[in-house]
Design an enzyme around this catalytic site. Structure first.
Site, mmCIF file in Angstrom:
data_model
loop_
_atom_site.group_PDB
_atom_site.id
_atom_site.type_symbol
_atom_site.label_atom_id
_atom_site.label_comp_id
_atom_site.label_asym_id
_atom_site.label_seq_id
_atom_site.Cartn_x
_atom_site.Cartn_y
_atom_site.Cartn_z
ATOM 1 N N SER A 9 35.889 6.510 -58.675
ATOM 2 C CA SER A 9 36.139 7.939 -58.534
ATOM 3 C C SER A 9 37.027 8.185 -57.329
ATOM 4 O O SER A 9 37.500 7.235 -56.689
ATOM 5 C CB SER A 9 34.820 8.699 -58.342
ATOM 6 O OG SER A 9 34.273 8.374 -57.089
ATOM 7 N N THR A 10 37.191 9.452 -57.008
ATOM 8 C CA THR A 10 37.857 9.841 -55.775
ATOM 9 C C THR A 10 36.791 9.920 -54.688
ATOM 10 O O THR A 10 35.636 9.594 -54.909
ATOM 11 C CB THR A 10 38.532 11.222 -55.925
ATOM 12 O OG1 THR A 10 37.522 12.202 -56.137
ATOM 13 C CG2 THR A 10 39.510 11.250 -57.076
ATOM 14 N N ASN A 12 34.061 11.666 -52.308
ATOM 15 C CA ASN A 12 33.045 12.713 -52.441
ATOM 16 C C ASN A 12 32.473 12.906 -53.840
ATOM 17 O O ASN A 12 32.027 13.989 -54.181
ATOM 18 C CB ASN A 12 33.576 14.054 -51.918
ATOM 19 C CG ASN A 12 33.989 13.968 -50.475
ATOM 20 O OD1 ASN A 12 33.365 13.274 -49.686
ATOM 21 N ND2 ASN A 12 35.051 14.655 -50.119
ATOM 22 N N GLY A 14 30.022 10.754 -54.945
ATOM 23 C CA GLY A 14 28.670 10.207 -54.922
ATOM 24 C C GLY A 14 28.565 8.734 -55.262
ATOM 25 O O GLY A 14 27.514 8.285 -55.721
ATOM 26 N N GLU A 88 32.524 0.172 -51.632
ATOM 27 C CA GLU A 88 33.917 0.076 -51.163
ATOM 28 C C GLU A 88 34.652 -1.055 -51.888
ATOM 29 O O GLU A 88 35.421 -1.813 -51.304
ATOM 30 C CB GLU A 88 33.980 -0.117 -49.637
ATOM 31 C CG GLU A 88 33.251 0.944 -48.835
ATOM 32 C CD GLU A 88 33.844 2.338 -48.936
ATOM 33 O OE1 GLU A 88 34.959 2.499 -49.465
ATOM 34 O OE2 GLU A 88 33.174 3.296 -48.486
ATOM 35 N N ALA A 89 34.440 -1.153 -53.192
ATOM 36 C CA ALA A 89 35.001 -2.236 -54.005
ATOM 37 C C ALA A 89 36.523 -2.217 -54.075
ATOM 38 O O ALA A 89 37.138 -3.226 -54.415
ATOM 39 C CB ALA A 89 34.422 -2.187 -55.414
ATOM 40 N N CYS A 145 38.117 19.375 -57.747
ATOM 41 C CA CYS A 145 39.149 19.875 -56.841
ATOM 42 C C CYS A 145 38.736 21.281 -56.396
ATOM 43 O O CYS A 145 37.886 21.920 -57.029
ATOM 44 C CB CYS A 145 40.477 19.907 -57.603
ATOM 45 S SG CYS A 145 41.889 20.556 -56.680
ATOM 46 N N CYS A 147 40.192 23.851 -56.974
ATOM 47 C CA CYS A 147 40.534 24.801 -58.032
ATOM 48 C C CYS A 147 39.503 24.799 -59.166
ATOM 49 O O CYS A 147 39.563 25.640 -60.059
ATOM 50 C CB CYS A 147 41.926 24.506 -58.593
ATOM 51 S SG CYS A 147 42.017 22.990 -59.575
ATOM 52 N N TYR A 178 40.258 12.776 -45.650
ATOM 53 C CA TYR A 178 40.596 12.698 -47.064
ATOM 54 C C TYR A 178 40.088 13.921 -47.823
ATOM 55 O O TYR A 178 39.010 14.427 -47.538
ATOM 56 C CB TYR A 178 40.013 11.427 -47.691
ATOM 57 C CG TYR A 178 40.646 10.176 -47.127
ATOM 58 C CD1 TYR A 178 41.856 9.706 -47.632
ATOM 59 C CD2 TYR A 178 40.058 9.484 -46.077
ATOM 60 C CE1 TYR A 178 42.456 8.579 -47.106
ATOM 61 C CE2 TYR A 178 40.646 8.347 -45.542
ATOM 62 C CZ TYR A 178 41.851 7.898 -46.057
ATOM 63 O OH TYR A 178 42.457 6.786 -45.535
#
Length: 192
Positions: A9-10, A12, A14, A88-89, A145, A147, A178
């Site tokens: 994921s991006t 934040n 989880g 942190e792969a 996001c 938005c 970030y």
């Protein structure tokens, strides 16, 4: 049957929270997960996986020269390992992703890797590239996001909150550095 999973994921979304919950589930059933985290990420202390909601656990460190297969082979001589989990792969190397596949295929131990898909410039990290290519199952963890659309990208910001367009791919930071964005707002921030 053991599998190699890549949960991506991006920022934040989880990822660490999900990893810690999965680890707890194994432990609750009397099983032993083995946790790794990137040596370069010491935001919450050395050898700790921590989530923004306060969960944390001790983990073994990996750096670019760590042979993950060898670590697990040595560990199972001492006591069983029921699952390998990597936080942190994205910081894994190609060789380390191959080692994870060997842990799955030869040692028959499931591997759950958690990490970012892309960096602040929209490029794949090496670890993510090979996990996307070689994992048995891909799972996207979603966040949004500002938005309201699904965030699929991340930008790095400076101390004034302005987008950073150049720099090293690997730089540790949290919400102060970030921001997760949808592709539209990523392009707006980086390319306009």
């Amino acid at each position: 049957m053991a599998k190699l999973y890549f949960n991506y994921s991006t920022m934040n979304a989880g990822k660490s929270t999900t990893l810690l919950q999965s680890s707890f589930n194994y432990q609750e059933r009397g099983m032993r997960p083995f946790l790794f985290t990137a040596a370069l990420d010491n935001r919450y202390g050395v050898g700790k996986i921590a989530s923004r909601i306060g969960l944390q656990a001790e983990a073994s460190l990996f750096s670019a020269d760590t042979d993950l297969l060898k670590v697990i082979e040595e560990e199972i001589k001492v006591q069983p390992v029921d699952c390998v989990m990597i936080d942190e792969a994205q910081f894994l190397t190609r060789d380390q992703v191959f080692q994870l596949s060997e842990i799955t295929d030869k040692l028959k131990i499931p591997v759950l890797a958690y990490g970012l898909r892309t960096d602040f410039q929209g490029n794949l990290f090496e670890g993510s590239q090979y996990l996307l290519a070689w994992a048995d199952e891909l799972r996207e963890l979603k966040t949004i996001c500002h938005c309201g659309k699904k965030a699929t990208m991340v930008i790095r910001v400076n101390e004034d909150g302005q987008p950073v367009r150049e720099g090293a791919q690997k730089e540790i930071g949290g919400n102060d550095r970030y921001v997760a964005l949808c592709r539209f707002h990523f392009k707006e921030a980086v390319y306009s």
